[in-house]
Design an enzyme around this catalytic site. Structure first.
Site, PDB file in Angstrom:
ATOM      1  N   ILE A  33       0.868  -1.184   0.000  1.00 47.30           N
ATOM      2  CA  ILE A  33       0.000   0.000   0.000  1.00 47.30           C
ATOM      3  C   ILE A  33       0.905   1.235   0.000  1.00 47.30           C
ATOM      4  O   ILE A  33       1.611   1.503   0.975  1.00 47.30           O
ATOM      5  CB  ILE A  33      -0.945  -0.017   1.215  1.00 47.30           C
ATOM      6  CG1 ILE A  33      -1.813  -1.284   1.190  1.00 47.30           C
ATOM      7  CG2 ILE A  33      -1.815   1.237   1.237  1.00 47.30           C
ATOM      8  CD1 ILE A  33      -2.687  -1.452  -0.046  1.00 47.30           C
ATOM      9  N   GLU A  53     -10.574  -0.039  -6.963  1.00 47.83           N
ATOM     10  CA  GLU A  53     -11.774  -0.742  -7.412  1.00 47.83           C
ATOM     11  C   GLU A  53     -12.102  -1.927  -6.513  1.00 47.83           C
ATOM     12  O   GLU A  53     -13.271  -2.276  -6.335  1.00 47.83           O
ATOM     13  CB  GLU A  53     -11.610  -1.189  -8.869  1.00 47.83           C
ATOM     14  CG  GLU A  53     -11.457   0.013  -9.778  1.00 47.83           C
ATOM     15  CD  GLU A  53     -11.539  -0.308 -11.254  1.00 47.83           C
ATOM     16  OE1 GLU A  53     -11.985   0.556 -12.012  1.00 47.83           O
ATOM     17  OE2 GLU A  53     -11.152  -1.425 -11.665  1.00 47.83           O
ATOM     18  N   PRO A 108      -1.071   4.633   2.687  1.00 45.48           N
ATOM     19  CA  PRO A 108      -2.226   4.067   3.400  1.00 45.48           C
ATOM     20  C   PRO A 108      -3.350   5.076   3.604  1.00 45.48           C
ATOM     21  O   PRO A 108      -4.518   4.696   3.646  1.00 45.48           O
ATOM     22  CB  PRO A 108      -1.636   3.643   4.746  1.00 45.48           C
ATOM     23  CG  PRO A 108      -0.187   3.443   4.483  1.00 45.48           C
ATOM     24  CD  PRO A 108       0.185   4.435   3.412  1.00 45.48           C
TER      25      PRO A 108
END
Ligand SMILES: Cc1cc2nc3c(=O)[nH]c(=O)nc-3n(C[C@H](O)[C@H](O)[C@H](O)COP(=O)(O)OP(=O)(O)OC[C@H]3O[C@@H](n4cnc5c(N)ncnc54)[C@H](O)[C@@H]3O)c2cc1C
Ligand code: SF4
Lengths: 733, 316
Positions: free
Chosen positions: A617, A693, A620
């Site tokens: 990530i 998504e 974050p």
């Protein structure tokens, strides 16, 4: 740079800046209203005139006649563009219907004219004086009525319409526990805040458009094709985008008509699509009808998985790939999927946030919940039991990483899943309370992406790429990447995006943007580092940190490498076949608690949790924003979002934000997001994947399952509005 | 939007005179409804008479022990008035259930009563709509009509009146005070204010052209428990699917008005008498003769169940 072997360790792994929760570097511009969006770029071209789009009043047929006299005579009118006077126009590769219609009309609110005037008000007033007679044609507008005519479509974006493994029919027939159910999802609108908007200006035969677009290079190419001019003569600039969700992947009428209007008016022209046109003039997520058949052993092992989906589109369009995830999500030896496409004369269907998976999981993840109930197995446990670490259609291919079970188990633990009661039992005053779960799944896609980096004497690193930031936080992760690579703090990095004059990036779509675009920046920074050490005469293993370059006992300020002139490096990240060798996907689990008013059937989300496993990530904070935004959109899909089709006149009736309801703050009380600690070396040197998504995938089904758990009423047709519950709620009167 | 001229007036007399002087004139107050309709050319006034700064912005006690609410009192100010909150809680609750804070800051008492329907076909000038264009037909009949009327509708129009405030006003027996260009004043009970669509759905109230609303009066408070339950698809910022406004007394008697079911806030005094017998009896009376479509038939059980919830809540 070619990425064809899994990443080993590299400077990004330091994670001094990448991976840290970081405020958006463009945040102050956004919060002070000084980030200029397309329609507000008053300074880029002098003497801007205003264009107003006239949309077709019928869905299908022909323009019998068009009288422009009154409009031409109206105050301030400079020019009127129609298909009659626009010259020869081709259709872009990414457009199904023409952006400027006439005499044939392909869908409601298809643009048929642009009125250009000195002021917006004059253009709008004159637009209503364009007199059009139509000859109405007969169209097909009802998906349910059209599915018998649906055909097997061609593969779209590499997705085959059908797949089959083993013997589904026999295995399903023989399965001791079976589920066979039909689900529907309605048409959805992107409903982003910023409308499609463009300012266009010509200088000789060169066109510049300041616009709002997710995919710069695609759109330059399509506009060149449409206008019949060389790509080199077109510049797109789209630095800030007020949301897209797939609605701005391609050129829409604003771009073409601004360009044509500017040519006709001989001065720059700006065009924004008014809100009522956005829904029928542009693209939407198509409705689906889905049939799911699941066969399982009594102890819950899936033996047969069948998923069929029907959707519609204009002639030449494509299907909503709602079966995509079913090919990969669960184990099971006998499987079939099929997509069928009907011709519908509604506005053009196309990508909207997680196309395929978003509506596909809305159905599949209810089906799994229904099967769990038939089996008497907890729905979390059922999913865990049917996990697969290999591509179930091609078992020789494994997933590069797959922590779906950990997402489910972590979420169940954190959410208090064990407290879930039997359906229709838990109460809180007059509220029936229920919990639901669904798996989240979305493939990771990588696309080639290039960037240029410049090093100045001051030590400032400037990144240039035609990548876009659609509100996702791209500016920031690109700055983080360059800062990490060059060993400078974030405030020494300048990021310039969205200009077609910059190297071609992956663009923003299909959740491929973050990993792909930063990988491109990584590649360019590797080159810049080489140039720096060469310039400074340092060993090639020099360390870039704290604004300095250090090798052995030497430590030199980074900017010194540019002492006698800026250093510039450019590169493009390309991909080998790692994504074919193993399956790169992102995973998650959504947990939702809802309350249903026992009297009125009103459904309110009480809390939501997403657990995501999506590679490294990069930021974050931004990733969390992406996921909570997607969860919100998923709640909307579950409970309220539906483009209401008028099946007689062929259009979406609720074509504004009063009629097309999306969640407001009061609908979303509490959200949590947990990211599992991952880094996937097969995706890129960034070891990241998409997440924007993934966040929407499965949410609506988790809500639906929670509603079932609260009420004991199973609704298979979205959105789950109270009218679908009312007759079945416990009798309170 | 069509070009129009504009003037601001500073007295009621000047307002009605200006209106009478100019063909095609309209009053504009907060503008939150009229301007939207003008942008879409659903309304095309040639002249606007801005009444928003008239000194009709006070809430005063009446000799009868009620309140006189100036026509230009903003929805926010009305909802937050201490007397309204204490004695007419239903009105405050209905107001704050409507629109958004920003809109309520602009919206006026008169404008709210006169806001037009939210039928989506009314908003699309390509579609037939008898209310917008008399004689063109009604696209909602046979079309998307999940939000439409179940009582009082006609073959020409099945639109609902969207106001929340008006539902409370109806339950509170409000009276609308007006003045015309000749200086004639009228007091119209809200029960008589809205016109049934019949064959002329474009005529919505009994106001004559140019008749200015100056105030709305409320009779003296009736006590009881005041509940407004607005049912919608999302938690806020949406028009009602249906709404129930009720005043329930300790002995179980009371008043009920509905929103979202007809062309006006819907109240049937005779039906209320059944209140002590429970929600079903009242709902049956309120909705007697209802005509539904397959998309809006849910409104009948929804009214009954919501009312049952309201009655239960009133009992505590
Ligand atoms: C996004 C949105 C959401 C909304 N949600 C809700 C909701 O949930 N519930 C709800 O009840 N309402 C809702 N509304 C409607 C809102 O309440 C109305 O727009 C507002 O009350 C109108 O008041 P106004 O003063 O702005 O009227 P205007 O727009 O100024 O006028 C409306 C009409 O009244 C006439 N008029 C005004 N003053 C006078 C007068 N003194 N005498 C005679 N005629 C007069 C005007 O000529 C015009 O025809 C919403 C509106 C919007 C835009
Ligand atoms: S219901 Fe009334 S407002 Fe709606 S289309 Fe029909 S006539 Fe027009």
């Amino acid at each position: 740079m070619k990425f064809d072997t899994p990443a080993t360790s590299n400077p990004i792994d330091q994670m001094k800046i990448v991976g840290k929760p970081t405020n958006r570097i463009d945040g102050p511009l956004k919060t002070t209203g000084t980030a200029p969006y397309a329609y507000e770029r008053h300074d880029v071209a002098a003497n801007q005139a205003y264009g107003y789009v006239v949309g077709s009043a019928i869905a299908k047929g022909r323009i019998a006649s068009m009288n422009l006299d009154e409009a031409r005579a109206a105050p301030g009118v400079i020019a009127i563009v129609t298909a009659d006077n626009a010259g020869k126009l081709a259709k872009g590769n990414f457009n199904t219907a023409k952006l400027l219609g006439g005499p044939d009309i392909e869908h409601y609110h298809q643009a048929i004219a642009l009125v250009v005037a000195d002021s917006f008000e004059q253009a709008r007033a004159a637009a209503s004086l364009v007199r059009v007679e139509y000859a109405r044609g007969k169209g097909a507008y009802d998906l349910a009525a059209a599915i018998d005519t649906a055909i097997k479509p061609q593969a779209s974006f590499g997705t085959e319409p059908d797949s089959a493994v083993g013997n589904f029919a026999a295995a399903f027939a023989a399965a001791p526990v079976q589920l066979d159910a039909r689900y529907t999802t309605p048409d959805h609108s992107h409903a982003m805040m910023e409308p499609h908007a463009t300012i266009a200006a010509w200088e000789g035969d060169k066109l510049t458009v300041w616009t709002s677009n997710q995919m710069i290079a695609w759109s330059v190419g399509d506009m060149a094709k449409t206008l019949g001019i060389p790509k080199e003569n077109i510049r797109f600039d789209s630095p800030y985008i007020g949301g897209g969700f797939g609605g701005k992947l391609f050129n829409r009428a604003d771009v073409l008509l601004a360009a044509l209007g500017a040519k006709a008016a001989k001065r720059p022209v700006k065009v924004a699509l008014p809100r009522p046109l956005m829904i029928n003039n542009t693209t939407h997520r198509p409705a689906t009808i889905q049939r799911i058949r699941l066969g399982a052993t009594a102890d819950g092992k899936l033996t047969a998985i069948g998923h069929e989906s029907w959707s519609g589109d204009l002639p030449g369009g494509g299907p909503e790939t709602a079966v995509a995830q079913t090919r990969l999500l669960y184990a099971g030896e006998n499987r079939m999927t099929a997509m069928r496409l009907a011709v519908l004369d509604l506005p053009e269907g196309n990508a909207m946030r997680a196309p395929g998976e978003a509506p596909g999981l809305m159905a599949l993840e209810i089906a799994v919940d229904e099967l769990a109930e038939k089996l008497g197995i907890d729905p979390v446990a059922l999913r865990v039991l049917n996990d697969t670490q290999v591509d179930p259609e091609k078992p020789s291919r494994s997933f590069s990483q797959r922590q779906l079970n950990k997402c489910l188990e972590t979420g169940a633990d954190k959410f208090g899943w064990s407290k879930r009661a039997k359906p229709g039992v838990a109460r809180d005053g007059r509220w029936l309370v229920g919990m639901g779960v669904a798996a989240a799944f979305r493939n990771n896609l990588n696309a080639p992406s290039a960037a240029r980096v410049r090093l100045a004497k001051s030590g400032v690193v400037t990144v240039e790429t035609d990548m876009t930031d659609i509100g996702t936080g791209t500016y920031t992760i690109i700055a983080q990447t360059a800062a990490e690579m060059m060993g400078v703090p974030l405030d020494k990095v300048v990021v310039k995006l969205g200009d077609s004059a910059f190297p071609v990036s992956a663009g923003s779509g299909g959740q491929w943007g973050a990993n792909s675009s930063t990988a491109g920046v990584y590649a360019a920074c590797v080159k810049l580092r080489e140039a720096v050490v060469q310039k400074l005469g340092l060993a090639s293993d020099a360390v870039f940190a704290d604004g300095k370059v250090k090798a052995g006992r030497r430590s030199v300020a980074l900017g010194d490498a540019a002492a006698d002139g800026e250093l510039v490096a450019e590169d493009r990240m390309e991909y080998g076949d790692l994504a074919e060798k193993s399956q790169q996907s992102t995973f998650g689990a959504h947990f939702v608690e809802v309350g249903v008013d026992a009297m009125t059937g009103e459904i309110r989300v009480r809390r939501m949790l997403a657990v995501c496993a999506a590679g490294r990530i990069l930021n974050p904070k931004a990733a969390r924003s992406q996921v909570i935004g997607a969860m919100t959109m998923g709640a909307g899909a579950a409970l309220m979002e539906e483009l209401a089709v008028d099946k007689r006149f062929g259009f979406f009736v609720n074509h504004d934000l009063a009629g097309y309801e999306v969640p407001v703050h009061a609908d979303i009380p509490h959200q949590d997001v947990i990211f599992l600690d991952e880094a996937d070396p097969t995706t890129s040197p960034m070891k990241a994947k998409g997440v924007g998504e993934l966040g929407i995938c499965g949410v609506a089904a988790a809500v639906a399952n929670a509603v079932y758990n609260a009420t004991g009423v199973r609704v298979r047709n979205y959105p789950i509005t109270l009218d679908k519950l009312l007759g079945k709620l416990p009798d309170m009167v | 939007m069509k070009s129009f001229t504009y003037e601001r007036v500073d007295s009621a007399a000047a307002a009605t005179a200006a209106f009478a002087r100019t063909p095609g004139a309209r009053f504009i107050a907060g503008g939150t409804n009229l301007l939207d309709l003008m942008k879409l050319e659903i309304e095309t006034p040639s002249h606007l008479v801005d009444v928003s700064r008239l000194a009709l912005d006070k809430i005063e006690a009446t000799a009868e022990g009620g309140l006189r609410i100036g026509a230009m009192v903003r929805n926010t100010d009305l909802a937050s008035d201490a007397r309204v909150r204490r004695d007419y809680g239903l009105l405050t609750r209905a107001l704050v259930a409507g629109a958004s804070g920003q809109l309520r800051n602009k919206a006026t008492t008169a404008g709210n009563l006169l806001q037009r329907t939210r039928c989506p076909y009314f908003y699309d000038t390509n579609q037939p709509c008898n209310k917008r264009q008399p004689g063109s037909g009604c696209a909602a009949i046979g079309g998307f009509n999940r939000l439409h009327a179940v009582v009082g509708a006609s073959d020409a129009c099945i639109a609902t009146h969207p106001s929340d405030m008006a539902v409370a006003m109806r339950a509170l027996d409000a009276t609308i005070e007006t003045v015309d260009a000749a200086g004639k004043v009228r007091a119209i009970p809200i029960a008589d204010f809205y016109r049934a669509p019949g064959k002329t759905p474009h005529l919505e109230t009994v106001l004559a052209p140019g008749e200015l609303i100056t105030a709305v009066t409320l009779p003296k408070p009736v006590g009881g428990t005041h509940i407004y339950h607005k049912v919608r698809d999302r938690a806020s910022y949406a028009f009602a699917l249906i709404a129930v406004g009720a005043i329930v007394q300790r002995d179980g008697t009371g008043r009920v008005a509905l929103g979202g079911v007809g062309y006006k806030p819907w109240r049937v005094e005779a039906a209320e008498a059944a209140l002590p017998r429970g929600a079903k009896a009242v709902a049956d009376g309120l909705l007697a003769g209802a005509k539904t479509t397959h998309e809006n038939a849910y409104k009948l059980p929804l009214v009954e169940r919501t009312l049952a919830g309201v009655v239960a809540q009133a009992k505590g």
